[in-house]
Scaffold this active site. Structure first.
Site, PDB file in Angstrom:
ATOM      1  N   GLY A  70      61.422  33.298  31.185  1.00 18.49           N
ATOM      2  CA  GLY A  70      60.640  34.247  30.408  1.00 18.49           C
ATOM      3  C   GLY A  70      61.230  34.521  29.048  1.00 18.49           C
ATOM      4  N   LEU A 122      71.252  36.775  24.944  1.00 15.95           N
ATOM      5  CA  LEU A 122      70.648  37.606  23.902  1.00 15.95           C
ATOM      6  C   LEU A 122      71.165  39.035  23.984  1.00 15.95           C
ATOM      7  CD1 LEU A 122      66.951  36.395  23.931  1.00 15.95           C
ATOM      8  CD2 LEU A 122      68.498  36.315  21.992  1.00 15.95           C
ATOM      9  N   THR A 139      72.414  43.526  29.604  1.00 12.15           N
ATOM     10  CA  THR A 139      71.350  43.285  30.589  1.00 12.15           C
ATOM     11  C   THR A 139      71.568  41.950  31.300  1.00 12.15           C
ATOM     12  OG1 THR A 139      69.956  42.452  28.807  1.00 12.15           O
ATOM     13  CG2 THR A 139      69.661  44.743  29.427  1.00 12.15           C
ATOM     14  N   GLN A 190      71.711  41.480  35.310  1.00 10.56           N
ATOM     15  CA  GLN A 190      70.894  40.510  36.050  1.00 10.56           C
ATOM     16  C   GLN A 190      71.750  39.635  36.951  1.00 10.56           C
ATOM     17  OE1 GLN A 190      67.186  38.807  35.323  1.00 10.56           O
ATOM     18  NE2 GLN A 190      67.785  38.590  33.200  1.00 10.56           N
ATOM     19  N   GLY A 207      68.192  34.950  35.261  1.00 10.02           N
ATOM     20  CA  GLY A 207      67.680  35.843  36.297  1.00 10.02           C
ATOM     21  C   GLY A 207      67.899  35.373  37.711  1.00 10.02           C
ATOM     22  N   GLU A 208      67.927  34.078  37.946  1.00  7.42           N
ATOM     23  CA  GLU A 208      67.990  33.580  39.315  1.00  7.42           C
ATOM     24  C   GLU A 208      69.360  33.015  39.675  1.00  7.42           C
ATOM     25  OE1 GLU A 208      63.752  31.896  40.239  1.00  7.42           O
ATOM     26  OE2 GLU A 208      64.083  31.877  38.098  1.00  7.42           O
TER      27      GLU A 208
END
Ligand code: FES
Ligand code: FES
Lengths: 172, 690
Positions: free
Chosen positions: B498, B580, B584, B588, B654-655
């Site tokens: 994303g 980035l 965060t 994650q 994320g994963e």
């Protein structure tokens, strides 16, 4: 649903009396979200299994999905919307931001209300399941925070940040 | 320079004050509540839906079933084609929906609807001896169903040491804290949605297909989402039924699935069974890798989890065979859950590598280093930034792996047995094309629009940072707008792609806008300047194998009497390129590791073979990790310049954190106890069954 199964309920929420006409089966959670438009309190399970709906009732943490709205009459309900003092965030709210104690944010209102209630319980000397001494003043180490906050699930797994935020506020 | 800095989330204030609005929370006049009714048989035909009792309540406005529902067209899977036929393919499939003026009346009405069925036989057990197993051509994400290199059988026969074991993972449910939630409204032929999803543009496209209208006629607002983990990538049956109810009643309709309904009206991860055979020379060199993966799909749609896909790329071997087989069961179509394929597949492969290390009397770290491939084993492609060895070595240093005595079951203090284990992690790099618009105003402010969504990843903040950097102006002058399909074609929050995909478009639009502003000598004309960028042509060439990597090091204690496992420490080192937003990103990675511990120790959806029922369909019985389960988490990031492959630099995040983590826990449990648990979750009774 016939009229005698509905009625006016006076709910005192965040210091304000609000009159709502409700189905007698309404939970406090649905009354807040659907009728008072206080949608900060979240629904994650509706069965007392996740803690997302935690509010303070007379200063104690409670799952608002397990409380009928009619049973909350005459009691002081505080939701996440009532934690900040005007524009001044509650120290826990600031700490959650500073420690990234959330990702999606959906469990967060419940975590905040639960943590405030939990800190009050500790101040009252209430032991937890893992407290070694049931009568001593609780020593709020990280394991005690984790244990006492385990009724509030966070599927994003923000637990480390949540513990750090509560730690900071507990330590003053 | 804001990119990479650990800025706190833009929506942080809204999320801690309750001001952030999720899909169900928009005030809508004259709204109705929808309560779906699930089938109570696992296979059959609906013969009658008797709504008399439900409709007797004046607050019930409508009861919809397959006889009076409007027609839908095929979109993503057959599960979304709600109320289109009397056929029941699984228990819990939506067979009716009650629409009422209050939640209470809708729920009560759903109880009153009487559905009669003719029952057919059902099959719900994943069985390797099932005579009807299929051999799919391809898997999810486009991998071949079968890949063969060399002669695996001959190499296994000639190997000095062979490990031949079977690992299973149960069905698992994503269980985002916010269930499926939607408010649907029709305005003529326009469909207006407040919807909880992982990509408003994709939602507009899919809902448009279902209703036979172009995506431009579907307006999807998705400002905040209470987690997805894959379950909200495509419209769920539950969400679609709200659009049906709005169509039938001509009024706005809102629906929020109950936690129980989430188990059948929203997707899950398939159960898997992996037979792994590894052949090696006595020095630890792998000569054969065989991964035979079994998973299920529903009887109405083929979804093939890419369970063997990580095995294609992890370790060198001249002989490599990966096969997928598929059972068709009377269960909801499983779909993606955090790191599909990689998560169950790497539990199997990384457990088998640990078993091989013990069979060879070799350190599990040394075994992995010995089998580092020069090119990607299955594809033969060169790697772009392969940093598995870096992650393993950095992790070993931080964790203190070198001093480990490998003997299983040899460290006991009181009733606790202690052990450590490691496992590798990987996740592929994906990036999709899409659009973003950037606009400069004469007052010096800038606005950027992209149909991104922030499901908790921090994408809103990261995209804003990318915009500020590309524009090169003070942050206070830039506003980012996401969460609306009207902002144009855009990627999903899926495949960990994303932020990289949206960020690429944002960056391109902002760089072009900067150039345009400079052309005007820095003075923005009175009607502003606006640029829409499209990154459709800027995609990664398929000439390299590009993945993020990681390594997990885990310390557990196991109660020698009860078999209870506690994770004391889980340390991950990850190579995902430039982040980035460091803060965060860290969250994650930790979140993935938490879900890995949860998968290792708690999570399983249990199927009753007789009733075809997911038995433990709530959060009291489907256990996820709580705060008390998580201690000693550490995530470290390695930044490597050659990892900067996407348009915004880094790879997906994320994963990655979940992949391999369950194997690290299982390997540590073996080291602690000498008991090898090959079936997840690692419950006390499985540890005790020595
Ligand atoms: S919504 Fe009340 S505990 Fe989950
Ligand atoms: S922040 Fe998403 S569930 Fe806790």
């Amino acid at each position: 649903m016939t009229d005698q199964l509905r009625g006016d309920v006076v709910l005192r929420v965040n210091g304000e009396d609000r009159v709502v006409n409700l189905d007698n089966r309404s939970t406090l959670l649905d009354a807040l979200r659907e009728h008072l438009r206080l949608t900060g309190t979240k629904k994650g399970c509706d069965h007392g299994q996740c803690g997302a709906c935690t509010v303070l009732v007379d200063g104690e943490r409670a799952n608002s999905c397990l409380l009928l709205a009619v049973a909350a009459e005459g009691r002081e309900v505080t939701t996440v919307e009532g934690l900040a003092d005007e524009d001044e965030l509650h120290p826990l709210q600031r700490a959650f931001i500073a420690h990234d104690g959330f990702q999606c944010g959906y469990c967060t209102p419940g975590q905040l209300c639960s943590a405030i209630g939990m800190l009050a319980e500790v101040a009252d000397g209430m032991p937890s399941w893992i407290s070694a001494d049931l009568t001593a003043t609780p020593d709020l180490d990280d394991d005690e925070i984790r244990e006492r906050m385990s009724g509030n699930l966070c599927r994003c797994g923000a637990y480390a940040g949540i513990v750090a935020a509560i730690r900071e506020v507990a330590d003053g | 320079m804001t990119a990479g800095s650990g800025l706190s989330r833009l929506e942080g204030h809204d999320k801690v004050t309750g001001a952030a609005r999720y899909a169900y929370e928009y005030p809508v006049e004259d709204v109705l509540y929808v309560w779906p009714v699930g089938a109570t048989v696992a296979s059959g035909t609906v013969t009658e839906v008797d709504s008399t009792a439900a409709l007797a309540d004046p607050e019930v406005v409508a009861v919809i079933d397959h006889t009076n529902a409007p027609r839908l067209l095929p979109a993503v899977t057959a599960d979304e084609l709600v109320l289109q036929s009397p056929t029941v393919a699984y228990r819990g499939q939506i067979v009716a929906a009650v629409v009422a003026t209050t939640i209470e009346a809708a729920q009560e009405g759903a109880e009153q609807v009487l559905v009669r069925y003719v029952e057919h036989g059902h099959k719900v057990v994943l069985d390797p001896e099932d005579p009807d197993l299929e051999q799919p051509e391809t898997t999810n994400a486009g991998f071949p169903g079968t890949s063969i290199k060399g002669d695996v059988d001959a190499a296994l026969a000639a190997a000095d040491v062979v490990v031949d074991t079977v690992y299973t993972t149960p069905a698992q449910h994503n269980n985002p804290m916010e269930t499926v939630a939607i408010i649907a409204r029709w305005d003529g032929e326009r469909l207006l949605l407040h919807d909880s999803n992982q990509g408003p543009w994709a939602a507009a496209t899919a809902f448009g297909m279902l209703w036979g209208i172009p995506p431009s006629q579907v307006d999807v607002v998705t400002e905040h989402v209470g987690g997805g983990f894959g379950s909200k990538v495509w419209p769920t049956a539950g969400a679609v039924v709200a659009t049906v109810a709005a169509r039938v009643t001509g009024r706005p309709c809102k629906l929020m699935l109950t936690r129980q309904q989430m188990y059948t009206m929203a997707p899950a991860r398939t159960a898997t069974r992996s037979r792994i055979r590894l052949g090696a020379r006595s020095d630890g060199t792998l000569t054969a890798i065989d991964h035979d993966a079994l998973q299920y799909s529903s009887v109405i749609h083929e979804f093939v989890e890419q369970t063997g896909s990580a095995t294609r790329t992890m370790y060198a071997s001249d002989n490599l065979r990966i096969r997928h087989r598929l059972a068709r069961l009377n269960l909801p179509t499983p779909r993606v859950m955090r790191a599909p394929g990689k998560t169950p597949g790497m539990f199997a492969l990384e457990s088998a590598m640990d078993e091989l290390a013990y069979a060879l009397d070799l350190d599990p770290l040394a075994l992995r280093l010995r089998n580092e491939p020069a090119t990607e084993p299955a594809s033969g492609l060169p790697f772009d930034g392969r940093h598995l060895v870096d992650c393993l070595q950095a992790g070993a240093d931080k964790f203190g792996w070198a001093s480990r005595d490998p003997t299983p079951g040899a460290r006991r203090r009181g009733r606790w047995l202690f052990g450590t284990g490691l496992a590798s992690a990987m996740y592929p790099v994906y990036q999709q094309g899409g659009k973003a618009t950037a606009r400069a105003e004469p007052d010096g402010t800038f606005d950027v629009w992209v149909a991104a969504v922030d499901i908790g990843t921090g994408s809103r903040t990261a995209l804003w940072q990318a915009a500020v950097d590309a524009l090169g102006v003070p942050p206070s002058q830039v506003s980012i707008h996401i969460g609306h399909s009207a902002y144009g074609q855009a990627a999903l929050a899926g495949g960990s792609a994303g932020t990289a995909s949206w960020g690429g478009a944002v960056r391109k639009a902002c760089l072009e806008l900067s150039r345009r502003v400079a052309e005007h000598g820095g003075a923005v004309p009175s009607d502003g300047l606006e640029v829409t960028a499209d990154t459709a042509e800027d995609q990664l060439a398929p000439d390299r194998a590009r993945h993020s990597y990681g390594a997990h090091f885990c310390a557990v204690r196991v109660d020698a009497d009860t078999g209870q496992v506690r994770v004391d420490r889980l340390l991950g080192v990850f190579a995902h390129g430039h982040a980035l937003n460091a803060r965060t990103t860290h969250s994650q990675l930790l979140g993935g590791m938490v879900m890995g511990v949860s998968m290792a120790l708690c999570e399983q959806t249990v199927v009753d073979p007789r009733l075809g029922l997911f038995v433990n369909h709530d959060l009291a019985q489907y256990h996820v990790a709580t705060n008390a389960d998580i201690r000693g988490l550490e995530a470290h990031s390695l930044e490597r310049a050659d990892d900067d492959v996407t348009l915004v630099g880094g790879k997906g995040i994320g994963e990655l954190g979940i992949v391999g983590s369950a194997a690290a826990v299982a390997n540590a449990v073996f080291h602690a106890t000498g008991v090898r648990v090959r079936d997840l979750p690692i419950t006390p009774e499985r540890v005790r069954a020595r």
